[in-house]
Scaffold this active site. Structure first.
Site, PDB file in Angstrom:
ATOM      1  N   ALA A  60      10.067  -7.264  15.265  1.00  0.00           N
ATOM      2  CA  ALA A  60       9.110  -7.266  16.372  1.00  0.00           C
ATOM      3  C   ALA A  60       8.457  -8.632  16.561  1.00  0.00           C
ATOM      4  O   ALA A  60       7.857  -8.899  17.603  1.00  0.00           O
ATOM      5  CB  ALA A  60       8.052  -6.193  16.145  1.00  0.00           C
ATOM      6  N   LYS A 157      -1.620 -12.165  13.669  1.00  0.00           N
ATOM      7  CA  LYS A 157      -2.295 -12.232  14.964  1.00  0.00           C
ATOM      8  C   LYS A 157      -1.934 -11.012  15.797  1.00  0.00           C
ATOM      9  O   LYS A 157      -0.787 -10.585  15.814  1.00  0.00           O
ATOM     10  CB  LYS A 157      -1.838 -13.491  15.715  1.00  0.00           C
ATOM     11  CG  LYS A 157      -2.647 -14.717  15.369  1.00  0.00           C
ATOM     12  CD  LYS A 157      -2.481 -15.760  16.494  1.00  0.00           C
ATOM     13  CE  LYS A 157      -2.379 -17.147  15.922  1.00  0.00           C
ATOM     14  NZ  LYS A 157      -1.056 -17.740  15.906  1.00  0.00           N
ATOM     15  N   GLU A 221       5.849   0.123   7.137  1.00  0.00           N
ATOM     16  CA  GLU A 221       5.353  -0.043   5.773  1.00  0.00           C
ATOM     17  C   GLU A 221       3.863   0.277   5.658  1.00  0.00           C
ATOM     18  O   GLU A 221       3.039  -0.572   5.303  1.00  0.00           O
ATOM     19  CB  GLU A 221       5.696  -1.458   5.264  1.00  0.00           C
ATOM     20  CG  GLU A 221       7.206  -1.685   5.340  1.00  0.00           C
ATOM     21  CD  GLU A 221       7.702  -2.955   4.630  1.00  0.00           C
ATOM     22  OE1 GLU A 221       6.880  -3.738   4.130  1.00  0.00           O
ATOM     23  OE2 GLU A 221       8.936  -3.134   4.576  1.00  0.00           O
ATOM     24  N   PRO A 268      10.246   2.679  -3.348  1.00  0.00           N
ATOM     25  CA  PRO A 268       9.296   3.359  -4.237  1.00  0.00           C
ATOM     26  C   PRO A 268       8.771   2.466  -5.348  1.00  0.00           C
ATOM     27  O   PRO A 268       9.512   1.717  -5.963  1.00  0.00           O
ATOM     28  CB  PRO A 268      10.121   4.521  -4.811  1.00  0.00           C
ATOM     29  CG  PRO A 268      11.537   4.224  -4.501  1.00  0.00           C
ATOM     30  CD  PRO A 268      11.541   3.331  -3.316  1.00  0.00           C
ATOM     31  N   LEU A 276       4.695   8.748   0.386  1.00  0.00           N
ATOM     32  CA  LEU A 276       5.838   9.471   0.943  1.00  0.00           C
ATOM     33  C   LEU A 276       5.696  10.976   0.711  1.00  0.00           C
ATOM     34  O   LEU A 276       5.950  11.780   1.611  1.00  0.00           O
ATOM     35  CB  LEU A 276       7.139   8.949   0.331  1.00  0.00           C
ATOM     36  CG  LEU A 276       8.412   9.577   0.889  1.00  0.00           C
ATOM     37  CD1 LEU A 276       8.556   9.295   2.379  1.00  0.00           C
ATOM     38  CD2 LEU A 276       9.646   9.060   0.153  1.00  0.00           C
ATOM     39  N   HIS A 293      12.448   1.405   3.220  1.00  0.00           N
ATOM     40  CA  HIS A 293      12.935   0.024   3.286  1.00  0.00           C
ATOM     41  C   HIS A 293      13.367  -0.454   1.907  1.00  0.00           C
ATOM     42  O   HIS A 293      12.793  -0.045   0.911  1.00  0.00           O
ATOM     43  CB  HIS A 293      11.835  -0.903   3.812  1.00  0.00           C
ATOM     44  CG  HIS A 293      11.397  -0.566   5.214  1.00  0.00           C
ATOM     45  ND1 HIS A 293      10.418  -1.260   5.868  1.00  0.00           N
ATOM     46  CD2 HIS A 293      11.834   0.392   6.084  1.00  0.00           C
ATOM     47  CE1 HIS A 293      10.259  -0.752   7.091  1.00  0.00           C
ATOM     48  NE2 HIS A 293      11.096   0.259   7.237  1.00  0.00           N
ATOM     49  N   GLU A 337      15.127  -0.218   7.191  1.00  0.00           N
ATOM     50  CA  GLU A 337      15.058  -1.687   7.285  1.00  0.00           C
ATOM     51  C   GLU A 337      15.509  -2.203   5.929  1.00  0.00           C
ATOM     52  O   GLU A 337      14.959  -1.795   4.902  1.00  0.00           O
ATOM     53  CB  GLU A 337      13.615  -2.138   7.562  1.00  0.00           C
ATOM     54  CG  GLU A 337      13.462  -3.654   7.649  1.00  0.00           C
ATOM     55  CD  GLU A 337      12.001  -4.114   7.572  1.00  0.00           C
ATOM     56  OE1 GLU A 337      11.187  -3.701   8.418  1.00  0.00           O
ATOM     57  OE2 GLU A 337      11.691  -4.887   6.649  1.00  0.00           O
ATOM     58  N   GLY A 343      10.329 -11.136   2.303  1.00  0.00           N
ATOM     59  CA  GLY A 343       9.628 -12.391   2.594  1.00  0.00           C
ATOM     60  C   GLY A 343      10.469 -13.277   3.506  1.00  0.00           C
ATOM     61  O   GLY A 343      10.400 -14.499   3.427  1.00  0.00           O
TER      62      GLY A 343
END
Ligand SMILES: *[C@@H]1O[C@H](CO)[C@@H](O)[C@H](O)[C@H]1NC(C)=O
Ligand SMILES: *[C@@H]1O[C@H](CO)[C@@H](O)[C@H](O)[C@H]1NC(C)=O
Ligand SMILES: *[C@@H]1O[C@H](CO)[C@@H](O)[C@H](O)[C@H]1NC(C)=O
Ligand SMILES: *[C@@H]1O[C@H](CO)[C@@H](O)[C@H](O)[C@H]1NC(C)=O
Length: 541
Positions: A60, A157, A221, A268, A276, A293, A337, A343
């Site tokens: 996104a 932001k 997340e 996890p 979850l 993810h 994902e 990172g």
């Protein structure tokens, strides 16, 4: 043929001098495995995954500045995306929870009727002119740096997006044939800390007015909301938020039976599992599939050895089993994902040939252990785990994905290595029916794919009942030799470097036919797909 000795000396050299290295870890196992035997079960489908099993994401963050969404009109990117269908296109990620839909209203719609009707000739009309594409690509390089910095600092932001961005995203998905999943902002909350759906409803209304065929997610997340935004949302509440969204969708003419996926938790680790568990108690009934993810390693703290370490690859199996256990039976589980390193990826690794070992093994393991869809972070975007580079040219993992799509069908069969010597098991392999939709192989063909994590060539002997089958081999190796080999951003298929013919044309992916009875030779540090054309597997007919 690559020189195994140089490849290993690269690793040793890096272990000594590379700043990315974790000092204590031993360098690649140099077990002298030269020959293995495998057993293939052609009589039972162990599992069946979704036809869109290999899917892709756009982060996104591409929307942080709306103009970059125009990159999605690049003819080259369209060509690359089209070749990966059928697949989902997930639009989501950290930034989704910092984004608000800000419609510009009638003025805008009157100006831009065309993008709603994205079918047919309009897909071509929307193409980005080359000079604009080039300018955007240059600006994107700077933008990626800003975005990575933002992620590093953990300060996000808030941004707004208009109908225009939604139209561009949908046009890209629809014109490429990808099934769009849009991630809604779950951090818009009321004073009672329940989800405030007002903004989402505005967006849904807009998409509905345009008849956009798409499905939905809510939040990304959520286990790290406290860290990212200072807001704590427990699983139980999040489940109720999903039920709320589900109700809104059910009332919609266009979206009443569309997919809703969530909760997109990180892998996890202690309290994340609690989130979850709580979520499933209240929200399980609202979701079509349960998403989580996965990344093997931290992009800032990893090394080449991790990418080739069977123990690192095996950690995925443990995580999958943990998740699958906690999700009620019958509910589909997706890797919503996923990539090599979190990172933004590992610099110099996640976008190079060596990343393919993690990617292909993940595809193999995830299907074998019962996941239904695996969404690769990312098709295009900031970071280094993308499938196309800053010039929108395909990277090794793109070519690997393309071959996987072409050759691997949704039926998972069992393959087993007999006598994989040593505790480090440098050969890993997986078996599926050959994809009958995109190939012309005869019914009953199977595709074996194998990874050689070792420097030595390995000979693979197939069981007697398949030994007579003609085999088509698709061997992928780094396009470079010597020290840089594993870090190469190009890849060879059967000795030919893979590159686009032009912006609209992909090269043919040609297999090499091996005579019946010949044993398979998998070069050191390579991976391959083998189509057993005459396997006559009863379950693949
Ligand atoms: C846009 O669509 C509306 C009806 O949906 C139509 O009245 C209008 O003329 C169109 N505008 C343009 C510029 O095509
Ligand atoms: C593309 O749009 C058309 C018309 O709205 C729709 O029928 C089709 O299902 C869409 N395809 C995808 C992949 O979204
Ligand atoms: C939800 O958000 C909207 C703004 O998008 C605001 O006007 C409304 O008061 C909020 N509702 C609640 C219950 O907080
Ligand atoms: C393989 O082919 C040989 C020669 O054509 C034949 O004798 C043998 O029976 C075949 N083996 C199997 C398992 O079909």
């Amino acid at each position: 043929m690559k020189s195994a000795a140089t490849a290993v000396s690269t690793i040793v050299a890096l272990a000594l001098f590379g700043s990315l290295c974790v000092g204590a870890k031993t360098v690649i196992s140099v077990d002298d495995v030269q020959s293995i035997r495998v057993d293939l079960d052609l009589f039972r489908v162990a599992r069946r995954v979704d036809e869109r099993f290999l899917s892709v994401a756009i982060d996104a963050s591409l929307l942080a500045q709306e103009k970059f969404m125009n990159l999605l009109n690049s003819p080259k990117l369209r060509t690359l995306a089209k070749a990966l269908i059928p697949a989902f296109l997930r639009f989501g990620g950290t930034k989704q929870d910092f984004m608000k839909f800000n419609p510009r209203g009638r003025y805008f719609q009157a100006r831009d009727n065309s993008s709603s009707a994205v079918q047919g000739k309009l897909c071509e009309r929307l193409e980005l002119p080359p000079f604009l594409e080039n300018r955007l690509k240059q600006e994107w390089v700077l933008q990626s740096k800003t975005l990575l910095q933002e992620e590093l600092e953990g300060k996000y932001k808030k941004t707004k997006f208009s109908e225009y961005a939604v139209d561009l995203l949908y046009a890209f998905a629809n014109c490429s044939g990808l099934d769009l999943i849009f991630g809604l902002n779950a951090l818009l909350r009321t004073s009672e800390n329940t989800w405030n759906s007002t903004n989402a409803e505005l967006l849904l209304k807009y998409c509905e007015s345009r008849q956009y065929v798409m499905s939905w997610e809510l939040g990304n997340e959520p286990n790290s909301y406290e860290k990212k935004a200072g807001i704590r949302v427990d699983g139980y509440q999040l489940g109720q938020d999903f039920v709320h969204l589900h109700q809104i969708l059910q009332e919609s003419v266009v979206y009443h039976s569309t997919g809703l996926y969530g909760p997109d938790v990180s892998q996890p680790r202690d309290h994340r599992k609690d989130l979850l568990t709580g979520f499933l108690e209240t929200g399980a009934k609202a979701i079509t599939a349960c998403t989580w993810h996965h990344y093997y390693v931290n992009g800032r703290d990893t090394s080449l050895e991790d990418f080739l370490d069977p123990e690192v690859l095996d950690t995925l199996a443990t995580k999958i089993n943990e998740i699958v256990e906690s999700v009620s039976p019958g509910k589909k589980v997706w890797l919503g994902e996923t990539s090599s390193a979190y990172g933004g990826g590992a610099v110099g690794l996640s976008d190079t040939f060596v990343a393919g070992f993690m990617w292909l093994d993940k595809l193999g393991l995830a299907a074998e252990l019962g996941l239904d869809v695996v969404i690769r972070q990312v098709l295009i975007g900031s970071g280094t785990y993308h499938l196309v580079d800053d010039n929108l040219d395909p990277l090794p993992d793109y070519w690997l994905s393309l071959l996987y799509k072409k050759l691997v069908g949704p039926e998972v069969l069992k393959a087993q290595v007999l006598m994989n010597s040593g505790p480090k098991k440098p050969i890993r392999l997986y078996l599926h029916c050959t994809n009958r939709k995109s190939t012309h192989y005869r019914p009953g063909a199977v595709t074996l794919f194998a990874l050689n994590l070792n420097k030595n060539e390995v000979t693979i002997s197939l069981p007697a009942h398949t030994a007579n089958s003609t085999i088509e081999a698709f061997v992928l190796q780094s396009a470079e030799t010597g020290e840089q080999s594993l870090y190469s951003r190009s890849v060879e298929l059967n000795g030919q470097v893979l590159r686009m013919v032009d912006d609209r044309t992909l090269p043919p992916l040609k297999g090499r036919e091996l005579p019946p009875g010949e044993r398979l030779k998998l070069p050191g540090f390579s991976f391959a797909f083998y189509v057993l054309i005459e396997a006559q597997a009863p379950v693949c007919k």
